[in-house]
Design a protein around this motif. Structure first.
Motif, PDB file in Angstrom:
ATOM      1  N   SER B  87       0.697  -1.141   0.054  1.00 49.87           N
ATOM      2  CA  SER B  87      -0.001  -0.152  -0.182  1.00 49.87           C
ATOM      3  C   SER B  87       0.796   1.243  -0.112  1.00 49.87           C
ATOM      4  O   SER B  87       0.264   2.240  -0.503  1.00 49.87           O
ATOM      5  CB  SER B  87      -1.051   0.074   1.299  1.00 49.87           C
ATOM      6  OG  SER B  87      -0.155  -0.077   2.152  1.00 49.87           O
ATOM      7  N   VAL B  88       1.930   1.380   0.703  1.00 48.19           N
ATOM      8  CA  VAL B  88       2.466   2.565   0.713  1.00 48.19           C
ATOM      9  C   VAL B  88       3.534   2.777  -0.469  1.00 48.19           C
ATOM     10  O   VAL B  88       3.385   3.732  -1.170  1.00 48.19           O
ATOM     11  CB  VAL B  88       3.644   2.738   1.981  1.00 48.19           C
ATOM     12  CG1 VAL B  88       4.542   3.870   2.102  1.00 48.19           C
ATOM     13  CG2 VAL B  88       2.591   2.688   3.516  1.00 48.19           C
ATOM     14  N   SER B 162       3.908  -3.049   5.774  1.00 50.47           N
ATOM     15  CA  SER B 162       3.787  -2.056   4.520  1.00 50.47           C
ATOM     16  C   SER B 162       5.150  -0.997   4.921  1.00 50.47           C
ATOM     17  O   SER B 162       5.797  -0.468   3.974  1.00 50.47           O
ATOM     18  CB  SER B 162       2.644  -1.154   4.655  1.00 50.47           C
ATOM     19  OG  SER B 162       2.592  -0.568   5.901  1.00 50.47           O
ATOM     20  N   CYS B 163       5.615  -0.812   6.045  1.00 47.36           N
ATOM     21  CA  CYS B 163       6.893   0.093   6.227  1.00 47.36           C
ATOM     22  C   CYS B 163       7.903  -0.706   5.592  1.00 47.36           C
ATOM     23  O   CYS B 163       8.800  -0.041   4.963  1.00 47.36           O
ATOM     24  CB  CYS B 163       6.878   0.306   7.867  1.00 47.36           C
ATOM     25  SG  CYS B 163       8.061   0.881   8.144  1.00 47.36           S
ATOM     26  N   LEU B 164       8.229  -1.962   6.128  1.00 52.14           N
ATOM     27  CA  LEU B 164       9.424  -2.589   5.786  1.00 52.14           C
ATOM     28  C   LEU B 164       9.533  -2.731   4.096  1.00 52.14           C
ATOM     29  O   LEU B 164      10.597  -2.550   3.561  1.00 52.14           O
ATOM     30  CB  LEU B 164       9.241  -3.882   6.408  1.00 52.14           C
ATOM     31  CG  LEU B 164       9.716  -4.067   7.659  1.00 52.14           C
ATOM     32  CD1 LEU B 164       9.707  -5.540   8.194  1.00 52.14           C
ATOM     33  CD2 LEU B 164      11.181  -3.727   8.089  1.00 52.14           C
ATOM     34  N   ASN B 165       8.125  -2.934   3.591  1.00 52.98           N
ATOM     35  CA  ASN B 165       8.284  -3.155   2.274  1.00 52.98           C
ATOM     36  C   ASN B 165       8.641  -2.087   1.381  1.00 52.98           C
ATOM     37  O   ASN B 165       9.167  -1.981   0.146  1.00 52.98           O
ATOM     38  CB  ASN B 165       6.786  -3.642   1.555  1.00 52.98           C
ATOM     39  CG  ASN B 165       7.163  -4.014   0.249  1.00 52.98           C
ATOM     40  OD1 ASN B 165       7.610  -5.086  -0.047  1.00 52.98           O
ATOM     41  ND2 ASN B 165       6.027  -3.607  -0.684  1.00 52.98           N
ATOM     42  N   VAL B 166       8.547  -0.648   2.011  1.00 54.70           N
ATOM     43  CA  VAL B 166       9.173   0.425   1.393  1.00 54.70           C
ATOM     44  C   VAL B 166      10.621   0.561   1.168  1.00 54.70           C
ATOM     45  O   VAL B 166      11.089   0.910   0.157  1.00 54.70           O
ATOM     46  CB  VAL B 166       8.741   1.805   2.073  1.00 54.70           C
ATOM     47  CG1 VAL B 166       9.145   2.901   1.533  1.00 54.70           C
ATOM     48  CG2 VAL B 166       7.371   1.996   2.161  1.00 54.70           C
ATOM     49  N   ALA B 272       3.835   1.694  16.626  1.00 56.35           N
ATOM     50  CA  ALA B 272       4.945   2.361  17.085  1.00 56.35           C
ATOM     51  C   ALA B 272       6.073   2.188  16.222  1.00 56.35           C
ATOM     52  O   ALA B 272       6.838   3.165  15.792  1.00 56.35           O
ATOM     53  CB  ALA B 272       5.399   1.850  18.431  1.00 56.35           C
ATOM     54  N   PHE B 273       6.291   1.260  15.480  1.00 55.03           N
ATOM     55  CA  PHE B 273       7.226   0.781  14.394  1.00 55.03           C
ATOM     56  C   PHE B 273       7.029   1.877  13.304  1.00 55.03           C
ATOM     57  O   PHE B 273       8.017   2.172  12.842  1.00 55.03           O
ATOM     58  CB  PHE B 273       7.221  -0.868  14.236  1.00 55.03           C
ATOM     59  CG  PHE B 273       7.975  -1.180  13.014  1.00 55.03           C
ATOM     60  CD1 PHE B 273       9.451  -1.672  13.474  1.00 55.03           C
ATOM     61  CD2 PHE B 273       7.728  -1.266  11.744  1.00 55.03           C
ATOM     62  CE1 PHE B 273      10.303  -2.046  12.447  1.00 55.03           C
ATOM     63  CE2 PHE B 273       8.593  -1.712  10.833  1.00 55.03           C
ATOM     64  CZ  PHE B 273      10.052  -2.108  11.397  1.00 55.03           C
ATOM     65  N   PHE B 274       5.812   1.592  12.821  1.00 53.84           N
ATOM     66  CA  PHE B 274       5.521   2.387  11.663  1.00 53.84           C
ATOM     67  C   PHE B 274       5.873   3.718  11.916  1.00 53.84           C
ATOM     68  O   PHE B 274       6.416   4.534  11.063  1.00 53.84           O
ATOM     69  CB  PHE B 274       4.039   2.376  11.446  1.00 53.84           C
ATOM     70  CG  PHE B 274       3.511   2.793  10.061  1.00 53.84           C
ATOM     71  CD1 PHE B 274       3.647   1.770   8.760  1.00 53.84           C
ATOM     72  CD2 PHE B 274       3.184   3.948   9.972  1.00 53.84           C
ATOM     73  CE1 PHE B 274       3.216   2.443   7.684  1.00 53.84           C
ATOM     74  CE2 PHE B 274       2.844   4.569   8.705  1.00 53.84           C
ATOM     75  CZ  PHE B 274       2.930   3.901   7.610  1.00 53.84           C
ATOM     76  N   ASN B 275       5.286   4.465  13.173  1.00 49.65           N
ATOM     77  CA  ASN B 275       5.666   6.093  13.386  1.00 49.65           C
ATOM     78  C   ASN B 275       6.943   6.314  13.323  1.00 49.65           C
ATOM     79  O   ASN B 275       7.537   7.295  12.986  1.00 49.65           O
ATOM     80  CB  ASN B 275       4.835   6.292  14.750  1.00 49.65           C
ATOM     81  CG  ASN B 275       3.241   6.337  14.492  1.00 49.65           C
ATOM     82  OD1 ASN B 275       3.096   6.616  13.570  1.00 49.65           O
ATOM     83  ND2 ASN B 275       2.654   6.214  15.631  1.00 49.65           N
ATOM     84  N   LYS B 276       7.802   5.107  13.867  1.00 54.98           N
ATOM     85  CA  LYS B 276       9.345   5.542  14.108  1.00 54.98           C
ATOM     86  C   LYS B 276       9.889   5.945  12.642  1.00 54.98           C
ATOM     87  O   LYS B 276      10.944   6.497  12.529  1.00 54.98           O
ATOM     88  CB  LYS B 276      10.043   4.529  14.910  1.00 54.98           C
ATOM     89  CG  LYS B 276      11.176   4.919  15.489  1.00 54.98           C
ATOM     90  CD  LYS B 276      11.900   3.963  16.434  1.00 54.98           C
ATOM     91  CE  LYS B 276      12.803   4.512  16.567  1.00 54.98           C
ATOM     92  NZ  LYS B 276      13.667   3.198  17.431  1.00 54.98           N
ATOM     93  N   PHE B 281       9.831   7.512   4.543  1.00 57.39           N
ATOM     94  CA  PHE B 281       9.502   7.047   3.340  1.00 57.39           C
ATOM     95  C   PHE B 281       9.664   7.841   1.938  1.00 57.39           C
ATOM     96  O   PHE B 281      10.229   7.488   1.115  1.00 57.39           O
ATOM     97  CB  PHE B 281       7.937   6.781   3.477  1.00 57.39           C
ATOM     98  CG  PHE B 281       7.341   5.741   4.317  1.00 57.39           C
ATOM     99  CD1 PHE B 281       8.627   4.833   4.818  1.00 57.39           C
ATOM    100  CD2 PHE B 281       6.091   5.959   4.832  1.00 57.39           C
ATOM    101  CE1 PHE B 281       7.805   3.980   5.845  1.00 57.39           C
ATOM    102  CE2 PHE B 281       5.715   4.928   5.562  1.00 57.39           C
ATOM    103  CZ  PHE B 281       6.593   4.005   6.121  1.00 57.39           C
ATOM    104  N   ALA B 282       9.775   9.321   2.389  1.00 54.73           N
ATOM    105  CA  ALA B 282       9.741  10.286   1.370  1.00 54.73           C
ATOM    106  C   ALA B 282      11.287  10.419   0.781  1.00 54.73           C
ATOM    107  O   ALA B 282      11.411  10.991  -0.142  1.00 54.73           O
ATOM    108  CB  ALA B 282       9.116  11.707   1.775  1.00 54.73           C
TER     109      ALA B 282
END
Lengths: 252, 285
Positions: B87-88, B162-166, B272-276, B281-282
């Motif tokens: 998704s991201v 979704s975070c790791l996949n970025v 928490a993991f995602f927020n960190k 991402f950008a």
């Protein structure tokens, strides 16, 4: 006293650059076995201080990799600076590049809603502004057609139409005008002049010095993450052109 | 985290728009539209029923209803994770230009699948009451609770992947292989009673299989779905050598409580993991 729209104090941004073409598990595994990990820190912005006053149209110029887009991304809040403080007073609307935020399978209308909401409008505000958006984009006949059937000019017009209708106080433009045809560019210029009359703040990244001369009231020249010059459009553009001409002579 | 949740709430209209967009886009160019998301589980369950009744010798009245009661939550788990893992990254151009709470992207993928799951459950009840003519148990009132905790579990995992996949696109492959393997470690085609029986049959030092199996929150939730939706049943399997009977076990409320606590913990940790990492991402080239 004048109002500051954007206040940047001691902004630095560094990126960690790894020398691998792709980030992948394989890359990580390989790099673990390597003697020394090759991670380089690239300083994209180095202690930048910049105040942009309400109602100014500021052109950001500089060679590729000078930090213009990073600066814009920091103002748009999509990147956080490594050091320094950012203060932005007012609603920011970035003008998106061609097709960003559009889904090809959805109609123009559905995409207008999505784009508007992502830029901070409510559904109701979009509904109110819809006739004006469609008229500005000149897409009355095609608004219920999937965007995949649009020409790139049509997509560009629609994106621009939504962005200018978000009633932003600060507008960020990163090389977005370079793509359209003559008629579209004229329309954009007229819109920019409207914005200027209405006292809105515009930040424009461009390599087109004619365009910069035409619209900017002030120009900031970035080079290797530093501000090289900041002042009247005519003077800074002249200095920059002198510099690039010199650079060209050296490489020849 | 409270501040992040408040900001997310401010962007609820964007989240909802993304959910609608996801639902609209998915079947935009197909004639049967939403029915595809019903046809797939129904056909799968039909095939599973035939194979397990005729070939594997499961002797259970209304086996298909028991499979469906676990397969629909499994489908929700699987498709939500597959969708959100991308998704991201799929919206990275937007992420690089516009400010918005990044978690709306995976959460929208989860919520769109939640809506599909809810619609599939309606069809399940139609099948149950209309075709199977099974009685509706009072424990059905617990269904929203299970759905809530399952959604928290899915959302937590989604935020992480979704975070790791970025940063590492291997993530989506690992997720898809992991899900394929996980399918065999949750009670869809067999029953938790059979796991319990396997434990009794094993040597004494291995008598932890049933416990460990159900410490996996998704396995426990799926056992729970079956137990609250359908009457207890004695599973019989006609094997090559002998006929085996597995008596029905009551719901293990302690293990269900553990699964719920683990689901909440995974959500909190995932967020928490995602927020960190979400403001990096950008910066991805």
């Amino acid at each position: 006293m004048k109002d500051a729209a954007i206040l940047l104090e001691h902004i630095s941004k560094s990126y960690r650059l790894s020398h691998q073409p792709y980030s992948s598990l394989k890359g990580i595994l390989l790099s673990m076995f390597r003697y020394r990990r090759r991670i380089e820190v690239h300083q994209a912005l180095n202690d930048v201080n910049l105040t942009i006053w309400r109602g100014e149209t500021v052109g950001l110029i500089g060679v590729n990799g000078s930090g213009k887009s990073t600066l814009l991304a920091i103002i748009a809040r999509v990147i956080r600076p490594t050091a320094g403080t950012v203060q932005v007073n007012g609603r920011v609307a970035p003008l998106l590049q061609l097709g960003v935020g559009f889904h090809p399978d959805l109609t123009g209308l559905e995409n207008v809603y999505f784009n508007g909401i992502i830029l901070g409008l409510t559904r109701q505000q979009i509904a109110e502004r819809l006739p004006s958006i469609v008229r500005f984009a000149e897409l009355e006949e095609f608004i219920d057609t999937p965007v995949r059937a649009y020409s790139s000019g049509m997509v560009l017009r629609l994106g621009f139409a939504v962005a200018v209708h978000t009633d932003p106080e600060i507008i960020l433009m990163d090389e977005v005008l370079a793509v359209g045809d003559e008629a579209f560019q004229h329309k954009c210029l007229r819109k920019i002049q409207d914005f200027q009359r209405e006292g809105r703040t515009i930040l424009l990244v461009s390599h087109d010095m004619n365009q910069v001369r035409q619209v900017a009231t002030r120009v900031v020249w970035l080079h290797q993450g530093h501000i090289m010059a900041d002042g009247a459009t005519k003077d800074v553009v002249a200095q920059y052109l002198e510099f690039t001409a010199q650079l060209e002579r050296q490489t020849l | 985290m409270i501040a992040e949740l408040r900001e997310l709430y401010r962007y609820r209209e964007l989240l909802w728009t993304l959910v609608l967009r996801e639902l609209r886009v998915r079947y935009k160019n197909s004639y049967l539209g939403f029915f595809w998301s019903l046809i797939v589980p129904l056909v799968t369950v039909a095939v599973l029923t035939i194979v397990f009744k005729r070939v594997m010798g499961m002797v259970i009245p209304n086996y298909s209803a028991y499979v469906l009661a676990a397969y629909l939550p499994w489908m929700y788990f699987q498709t939500a994770l597959l969708d959100s893992s991308q998704s991201v990254l799929a919206q990275i151009q937007l992420v690089k230009k516009v400010y918005f709470p990044r978690e709306v992207l995976p959460l929208a993928a989860v919520l769109a699948n939640l809506i599909h799951f809810a619609l599939a459950l309606v069809v399940f009840f139609v099948y149950l009451l209309g075709y199977v003519r099974a009685p509706l148990l009072p424990s059905v009132v617990l269904l929203p609770v299970l759905v809530l905790f399952q959604t928290l579990l899915i959302a937590g995992i989604s935020l992480i992947i979704s975070c790791l996949n970025v940063f590492y696109e291997d993530t989506k492959y690992i997720v898809s292989i992991g899900l394929q393997l996980m399918f065999y470690l949750v009670p869809v085609i067999y029953f938790s009673e059979q796991v319990y029986h396997a434990q009794i049959a094993s040597p004494e030092w291995q008598r932890w299989i049933y416990l460990v199996y159900h410490l996996n929150p998704i396995a426990m939730l799926m056992t729970a779905y079956r137990k609250i939706l359908l009457p207890p049943i004695t599973v019989q399997q006609v094997g090559a050598v002998q006929k085996q009977t597995f008596a029905s076990l009551p719901m293990d409320w302690g293990l269900l409580a553990v699964a719920c606590v683990v689901s909440v913990a995974i959500f909190v940790l995932g967020y928490a993991f995602f927020n960190k990492r979400k403001w990096e991402f950008a910066e991805q080239p």
